[in-house]
Write an enzyme that holds these catalytic residues in place. Sequence first.
Site, short mmCIF file in Angstrom:
data_model
loop_
_atom_site.label_atom_id
_atom_site.label_comp_id
_atom_site.label_asym_id
_atom_site.label_seq_id
_atom_site.Cartn_x
_atom_site.Cartn_y
_atom_site.Cartn_z
N HIS A 476 0.83 -1.21 0.00
CA HIS A 476 0.00 0.00 0.00
C HIS A 476 0.87 1.26 0.00
CE1 HIS A 476 -3.58 2.44 1.28
NE2 HIS A 476 -2.60 3.22 1.73
N GLU A 477 1.77 1.35 0.97
CA GLU A 477 2.60 2.55 1.07
C GLU A 477 3.55 2.67 -0.12
OE1 GLU A 477 1.73 4.73 3.03
OE2 GLU A 477 0.44 3.53 4.33
N HIS A 483 3.73 6.57 -6.91
CA HIS A 483 3.02 7.77 -7.38
C HIS A 483 3.96 8.97 -7.32
CE1 HIS A 483 -1.10 10.08 -7.09
NE2 HIS A 483 -0.49 10.27 -8.24
#
Length: 685
Positions: A476-477, A483
């Site tokens: 997730h992180e 990004h």
Amino acid sequence: MATAVAASAANPFFEAYRTPHGTMPFDKIKNKHYKEAFLEGMKRQKAEIQKIVDCKEEPNFENTIVALEHSGRLLCDVESVFFNLESADSDDEMQNISLEVSPLLSEHSNDISLNEELFARVKTVYDNRNELGLNTEQMMLLQKTYDGFVRSGASLSDADKVIFREISKELSELTLRFGQNVLKETAAFRLNITDRSQLAGLPEDVIASAEQTAKEKGEEGWTFTLYAPSYVPFMKYADNRELRRQLYMAYNTKCTHADELDNLNNVKRISELRLKVAKLLGYRNYAEYVLKKRMAENEQNVYKLLNQLLDAYKPTALNEYAEVQSYAKSHGADFEIMPWDWSYYSEKLKHEKYNISDEVLKPYFELNKVKGAVFGLAQKLYGMTFVPNKKIPVYHNDVEAFDVFDSKGGFLAVLYVDFYARESKRGGAWMTEFKGQWKDGGEDSRPHISLVMNFTPPRGNEPVLLTFDELTTFLHEFGHAIHGMLSDVTYESLSGTNVYRDFVELPSQIMENWASEKEFLDGFAVHYKTGEKLPMEYVDKIKAAENFNVAYACLRQLSFGFLDMAWHTLTTPYSGDVMLFEREAWKQTQILPQVEGTCMSVNFNHIFSGGYAAGYYGYKWAEVLDADAFSVFKANGIFDRKTADSFRINILQRGGTEHPMILYKRFRGQDPSIEGLLRRNGIIK
């Protein structure tokens, strides 16, 4: 105050960073440097702002909007180091500095946004925007800049500007103190056990970690804390129900004890001040103010999503609760399941149904193997490679730094990873940055990204083994980090994760999908002792168990969303009992009995100290997007480069340069649908 020239020999913030890629010189930065650097950073930005105001040329995009965008570089550096480290490696001195400089920073920000001459120039450019021939990104920067001024009080009367300054200063202090109180209260608690029989049910590695913690604290026996690597397994495995209750109560009554760390009044005051800000700016409540700049757009759309999910998931959640209660009763529990029983009996039921558990899986998720696999996934999807660089200074011995390269070998980013829990670090996991990506004068200045986790620290020569949930958290992180690292825009304020809050979780949550995919697990999951691959039957069980108690978990997230919205849709200040307010706000989502004296609001950092006020729903909003988006990967192949390229080009690289729904539809080719999430979770077949 020392001048920049006089101070440059002593303060590393004032020197050119003679480090690889201009990374922060953490080896030279000391607490004593921060305040001077903050003051100098504000001084320099004030001079830069004055230069914009004094410009004799007619206001235009370059001499006003771009000049404003480029102002404050030194201050940005100091803020990024200080506030990131205050979360990741804090101490009492840093917290005191924070309390001292935060009101100064708030005042400085107000001096800029409430500068009438500066706003007049910005407004002139904005009013002429359709005649300037701006491209899409330039138009977005102009819109964001103008809106930023208006939303920060630039259009208010002189009298209201004074009120706005006072409110924003107090808010800055209160939200900071709120988070510090949670950090201190979490660090202060310890459950020390000296009778080994009270450890029954706990896995040996958990016991060993508790023994190490006790030694570090100078205590006998075994010590447990409220940090996730200690708290979560204790609640999941400890047979001693009374000790589970004690730990649960300690965790869920943080900051409620009528002492200097109490947050009950802070909650009410923060929500009251936010309401005042909203009304001052012409909004009915704070949620209306926030949602003006979100994909959801208004509170009606937020509640529509929350209620849709509540209606879809609650019947299944009630069935899940009944199943766990029945299981507990059949195993001698002659009582109603309480919150401190839920993880314990759920884990046992899960193991019985699927014959799979964290303890069975952890030997296959050795941290270095997982790290290689997660990095390898980025290589398969986006051509990224990661090379350790020990010459890059780091802020703690636990931290590793990597040079990141693109598919053609070009330098892409610096990535810091900080895996282990410690008392100087707040709980949870997050991605942040020490420098964003931007372009100027032909230079593409690449980002410096940081991943912060709270995994169990290594013990001696023993490897660090992750739970399946920790693997998912890592992914997730890392999605947030991708990004940031793949950003390809001109202006830093639009780069990377500088997007709407209810869109920012899409790139992170979509990465979680790979955690249970056979093709991904098969590439790295081997037993750390035997080298045996994760058996295919285990992979099948992971997949089968993926939706175990998924509806209960959804309702838990919805409860936080409803609570957040309740605090921020108030139209008059709330002066009553915070605990009663909380119970009423989320009562429709509650499956387990609510326990007297417990309170989530007082340690809800996301909304009272972080940036998620009136935005916690965004996790579920983005989950709808990620399920819909991942269906494209499922259809084309989970490592399909063409699909990944489309996701990279249309979403990851573009940051906040366009409205997120435009970006999403450019990737997906259609509007997102809630159906993908319901199907993934097995709510509809």
